[in-house]
Enzyme design. Structure first.
Site, PDB file in Angstrom:
ATOM      1  N   MET A 121       0.860  -1.171   0.000  1.00 47.73           N
ATOM      2  CA  MET A 121       0.000   0.000   0.000  1.00 47.73           C
ATOM      3  C   MET A 121       0.904   1.231   0.000  1.00 47.73           C
ATOM      4  O   MET A 121       1.715   1.397   0.910  1.00 47.73           O
ATOM      5  CB  MET A 121      -0.911  -0.024   1.232  1.00 47.73           C
ATOM      6  CG  MET A 121      -1.778   1.196   1.416  1.00 47.73           C
ATOM      7  SD  MET A 121      -3.082   0.945   2.664  1.00 47.73           S
ATOM      8  CE  MET A 121      -2.155   0.445   4.101  1.00 47.73           C
ATOM      9  N   ARG A 129      -6.199  -2.199   9.215  1.00 50.66           N
ATOM     10  CA  ARG A 129      -6.414  -1.750  10.591  1.00 50.66           C
ATOM     11  C   ARG A 129      -6.939  -2.875  11.474  1.00 50.66           C
ATOM     12  O   ARG A 129      -6.560  -2.981  12.648  1.00 50.66           O
ATOM     13  CB  ARG A 129      -7.373  -0.557  10.599  1.00 50.66           C
ATOM     14  CG  ARG A 129      -6.725   0.726  10.101  1.00 50.66           C
ATOM     15  CD  ARG A 129      -7.704   1.872   9.937  1.00 50.66           C
ATOM     16  NE  ARG A 129      -6.982   3.092   9.577  1.00 50.66           N
ATOM     17  CZ  ARG A 129      -7.558   4.251   9.306  1.00 50.66           C
ATOM     18  NH1 ARG A 129      -8.877   4.360   9.343  1.00 50.66           N
ATOM     19  NH2 ARG A 129      -6.821   5.315   8.982  1.00 50.66           N
ATOM     20  N   TYR A 133       1.405   3.188  12.544  1.00 47.02           N
ATOM     21  CA  TYR A 133       1.059   2.992  11.137  1.00 47.02           C
ATOM     22  C   TYR A 133      -0.401   2.591  10.952  1.00 47.02           C
ATOM     23  O   TYR A 133      -1.088   2.218  11.886  1.00 47.02           O
ATOM     24  CB  TYR A 133       2.008   2.051  10.418  1.00 47.02           C
ATOM     25  CG  TYR A 133       2.200   0.643  10.942  1.00 47.02           C
ATOM     26  CD1 TYR A 133       1.260  -0.007  11.706  1.00 47.02           C
ATOM     27  CD2 TYR A 133       3.367  -0.046  10.626  1.00 47.02           C
ATOM     28  CE1 TYR A 133       1.463  -1.293  12.143  1.00 47.02           C
ATOM     29  CE2 TYR A 133       3.575  -1.343  11.065  1.00 47.02           C
ATOM     30  CZ  TYR A 133       2.615  -1.962  11.823  1.00 47.02           C
ATOM     31  OH  TYR A 133       2.822  -3.234  12.249  1.00 47.02           O
ATOM     32  N   GLU A 134      -0.854   2.729   9.711  1.00 47.34           N
ATOM     33  CA  GLU A 134      -2.268   2.578   9.351  1.00 47.34           C
ATOM     34  C   GLU A 134      -3.172   3.561  10.093  1.00 47.34           C
ATOM     35  O   GLU A 134      -4.348   3.317  10.325  1.00 47.34           O
ATOM     36  CB  GLU A 134      -2.761   1.140   9.590  1.00 47.34           C
ATOM     37  CG  GLU A 134      -1.904   0.057   8.999  1.00 47.34           C
ATOM     38  CD  GLU A 134      -1.629   0.245   7.521  1.00 47.34           C
ATOM     39  OE1 GLU A 134      -2.430   0.919   6.840  1.00 47.34           O
ATOM     40  OE2 GLU A 134      -0.607  -0.272   7.045  1.00 47.34           O
ATOM     41  N   GLY A 135      -2.607   4.708  10.476  1.00 47.60           N
ATOM     42  CA  GLY A 135      -3.357   5.728  11.195  1.00 47.60           C
ATOM     43  C   GLY A 135      -3.057   5.668  12.675  1.00 47.60           C
ATOM     44  O   GLY A 135      -3.305   4.669  13.337  1.00 47.60           O
TER      45      GLY A 135
END
Length: 596
Positions: A162, A297, A438-440
Site C-alpha cells: 500500500m 487496521r 502505522y495505518e493511522g
C-alpha cells in the site's frame, strides 16, 4: 528467550463460545465450516508459527533486511519460510475461491493472523499488506486486473503493498503529489513514496503496488486522488513476467524495531514513468484505498494482541524460572521463583486478563465481518457492517496501545534482565511500538471514531451496542452466584459511564468540536476497556455454565478468575476516562503555541 506456543485453548474458547463459530456455518458459502476443520486449521497454523516463523524472529531482528544493487534482500531464512507459508495455502485462507482462495471465515483468518504476528511480526507484515491489497482489488478492480493479478496474490506467488505516504504528505493525503499521466490503456506514474512496508524483497518474483496518485486534471485535495496498480515487473500478454517496471526501492529506513520488515522509500518513474493501471474510478482512489486500510487496521489491531501475548509468554516463563527473594509471609528462608511474589503475580494477571479480553473482542469482530459479508438477510448484514465500522478504530487503537503497555510490563517482570537484549523482552516492546502509529495513529483512529462514526448516525450504532451490553450485565446481576453478580454490577456501572460519556460527546460535537476531539483518544480507550469488559462478562457466564457441567474445570475456573480480575482491576479505568472526557479540552486551547 522463550519459544512461542499458540494459546490454543483460549483461542478455541474465544472462537466457539464468544464469536460463535458454529453459527457461521449457517451463512452462505460457509456450509463446510465445522469444528473439526477449525481445529485442523489451528493445529497446523500453530506448528508453522512455532517451528518455522518463531525461530527466525530473533535472527531477523539482529540482521534485518538489506538493500543490494538488485533490490532488497530479505533476512536469512525468510524466503524459505515464505515459500512454506505460501505452499501451505495460508495466504489465501479467507480468499475468494473464484481466484484460488479457500473462502474460509475471517474468524479463522484472525486466529492465524494472531499466530503469525506473535511468532514473527516482521514476517507477518508481508501477508498482512497483501491481504488488504487483495480485498481492495477484488472490490474495485476491473475484471481484467482481477483475472491477471488476484490468483497470484491470493496464492502467495506475488505479494502486494500500500503506497500512500510521501515526504510532504504523512497522514494528510490531500497533499499527495505523485502524478499519473494517461497513456492508452494505462498511466505513467512519477513520484516518491515513503514508509512502504515490504515495498521490495526477493521472496517472490513480483511485488504489486497499490499507489495513490493524481491525474493531470484532478481537483485539489482528497477529491482528486486516484488509485493505481503498479507491478514491479510488467506482465506479458500470456501473464508471464516481462520487463522491470520503472519502480525501485532507493533506500531502507533504520527503525526502532521490526528490523526484518523492509520499510522502503520507493521511487516511481525515475526514467520514462512507471506503468500503472487505474483501480476503480478516477478521483475515487481514497475511498477505494480505505477498503485496504480497514482490512489492514483490523489486522494491525490483532498485532497488538499478538505482541502482548508473546511478551506475556516470555514474562510468564521467566517468572517461573527466575529464583529471587523469599515469598511474602513465608517462614522458609529459601529463595523462590519470582512468580510467588504478589506484585509479579499482579503484573502477569494484568497481562493475561487483558490479552483474553482483546482476543475475544478481536475474534467477535472478525465474526461480525463475516456476517456483514455473508448473512442472507439484508438488515442483518447492515447491522453487522455498522458494528464493524464503529469498532474498527477501537480494535486498532485500543489493542495496539495495550500491546505497547503490556510489552513494557513484560520487560518490568524481568527486572534488570528485561532491559538486556539477550532475554528477548526488549524486542517485543520495540516491535510493538510501531503498531500504534502505522495505518493511522491512535489519534487518527479516535478522530474517526468520534468525528465520523458517532457523528454520522447520532450514536445509533453505539447505543445499540450499549443495549446489548446491558443485557449481559443484567443476566450476571440476577445470578445467585455472588461472584457473577459482582462482575455484573461492575460491568453495568462501566456501561453507564460509557453512555454518559457518549451523550456528552454528541452534545460537544454540535457546540465545541475542539473539546470533543481533545477527548477522543480517551473515549476510544474507554470504549475499548468496556468492550473488553463486555467479552469478559460473557466469558464469565460461559465459564460458570461449563463448571456446573464439570467441563474442563481447570480452564474455566481460570477464566472466571481472569474475568474477575479484569472487572475489579482493569475496568475501573472506564470511570476515570469518563471524568477526563467530561472535562473536555481542559485548557488545551487556553495557552498559545509558544507556551508549550
Amino acid at each position: 528467550m522463550s519459544t512461542y506456543i499458540a494459546p490454543l485453548r483460549d483461542m478455541r474458547f474465544a472462537m466457539t463460545e464468544l464469536a460463535d463459530l458454529g453459527a457461521l456455518a449457517s451463512l452462505p458459502g460457509f456450509e463446510e465450516v465445522s469444528p473439526e476443520l477449525a481445529e485442523a486449521v489451528l493445529e497446523e497454523a500453530s506448528k508453522l508459527a512455532a517451528e518455522v516463523l518463531a525461530p527466525l524472529n530473533r535472527t531477523g531482528d539482529e540482521t534485518g533486511a538489506r538493500l543490494a544493487a538488485d533490490g532488497v534482500i530479505a533476512s536469512d531464512g525468510f524466503a524459505q519460510a515464505y515459500h512454506q507459508f505460501a505452499a501451505g495455502g495460508w495466504n489465501g485462507l479467507s480468499g475468494d475461491p473464484a481466484f484460488g482462495g479457500q473462502g474460509l471465515p475471517e474468524l479463522l483468518q484472525a486466529a492465524t493472523v494472531e499466530m503469525w504476528n506473535s511468532s514473527n511480526m516482521a514476517f507477518a507484515l508481508c501477508p498482512l499488506l497483501t491481504a488488504g491489497a487483495t480485498e481492495a482489488l477484488r472490490q474495485h478492480g476491473s475484471d481484467e486486473l482481477k483475472q491477471r493479478y488476484l490468483p497470484k496474490m491470493i496464492g502467495g506467488a506475488w505479494t502486494a503493498t500500500m503506497n500512500l505516504t510521501e515526504p510532504q504528505a504523512g497522514s494528510d493525503l490531500a497533499a499527495v503529489r505523485t502524478k499519473a499521466v494517461p497513456e492508452g490503456d494505462h498511466y505513467r506514474l512519477s513520484g516518491q513514496k515513503i514508509f512502504i512496508t515490504w515495498g521490495d524483497h526477493d521472496m517472490t518474483d513480483n511485488v504489486v503496488h497499490l499507489v495513490l496518485a493524481r491525474t493531470p486534471d484532478a481537483p485539489e485535495g482528497v477529491r482528486g486522488i486516484s488509485l493505481f496498480l503498479v507491478p514491479k515487473f510488467l506482465l506479458n500478454a500470456d501473464g508471464s513476467l516481462g520487463a522491470h517496471n520503472d519502480v525501485h526501492c532507493v533506500s531502507l529506513e533504520h527503525k526502532l524495531g521490526i528490523h526484518a520488515s523492509p520499510t522502503c522509500v520507493m521511487s516511481f518513474g525515475d526514467k520514462d514513468g512507471a506503468i500503472g493501471y487505474l483501480v476503480g474510478h478516477e478521483n475515487k482512489g481514497l475511498a477505494h484505498m480505505f477498503t485496504m486500510m480497514n482490512e489492514a487496521r483490523q489486522k494491525v489491531g490483532i498485532q497488538g494482541l499478538a505482541m502482548a501475548e508473546r511478551a506475556y509468554q516470555q514474562a510468564r516463563e521467566y517468572a517461573k524460572e527466575r529464583v529471587q527473594g523469599r515469598a511474602a509471609g513465608s517462614r522458609s528462608a529459601g529463595a523462590v521463583a519470582i512468580i510467588h511474589h504478589p506484585d509479579v503475580r499482579r503484573m502477569l494477571l494484568t497481562m493475561k486478563s487483558q490479552i483474553e479480553a482483546m482476543r475475544a473482542f478481536a475474534y467477535v469482530m472478525a465474526a461480525d465481518m463475516d456476517r456483514s459479508h455473508r448473512d442472507a438477510d439484508d438488515a442483518a448484514r447492515a447491522r453487522a457492517q455498522a458494528r464493524v465500522d464503529l469498532l474498527i478504530p477501537v480494535l486498532k487503537g485500543w489493542c495496539t496501545e495495550l500491546g505497547v503497555e503490556l510489552a513494557s510490563l513484560g520487560v518490568q517482570v524481568h527486572g534488570g534482565m528485561g532491559y538486556i537484549e539477550e532475554t528477548g523482552a526488549c524486542q517485543f516492546l520495540r516491535d510493538a511500538r510501531i503498531a500504534t502509529i502505522y495505518e493511522g495513529t491512535t489519534g487518527i483512529q479516535a478522530a474517526d471514531l468520534v468525528g465520523r462514526k458517532l457523528a454520522s448516525d447520532g450514536g445509533a450504532a453505539l447505543f445499540e451496542l450499549v443495549a446489548q451490553m446491558r443485557g449481559v450485565a443484567l443476566e450476571l446481576e440476577r445470578s445467585t452466584d455472588a461472584q457473577l453478580a459482582s462482575i455484573g454490577s461492575a460491568f453495568a456501572a462501566s456501561v453507564q459511564a460509557l453512555e454518559d460519556a457518549t451523550r456528552w460527546l454528541l452534545r460537544a460535537l454540535t457546540t465545541d468540536v475542539d473539546a470533543a476531539l481533545a477527548s477522543s483518544v480517551e473515549y476510544l480507550m474507554m470504549l475499548g476497556y468496556v468492550c473488553g469488559g463486555w467479552q469478559m462478562a460473557r466469558a464469565a457466564l460461559v465459564a460458570a455454565r461449563k463448571l456446573a457441567a464439570d467441563e474442563d474445570p481447570e480452564f474455566h475456573r481460570t477464566k472466571l478468575a481472569t474475568a474477575r480480575f479484569y472487572t475489579e482491576k482493569i475496568l475501573p479505568k472506564a470511570h476515570a476516562f469518563k471524568e477526563t472526557i467530561l472535562h473536555g479540552a481542559s485548557g488545551a486551547f487556553d495557552i498559545s503555541n509558544e507556551q508549550f
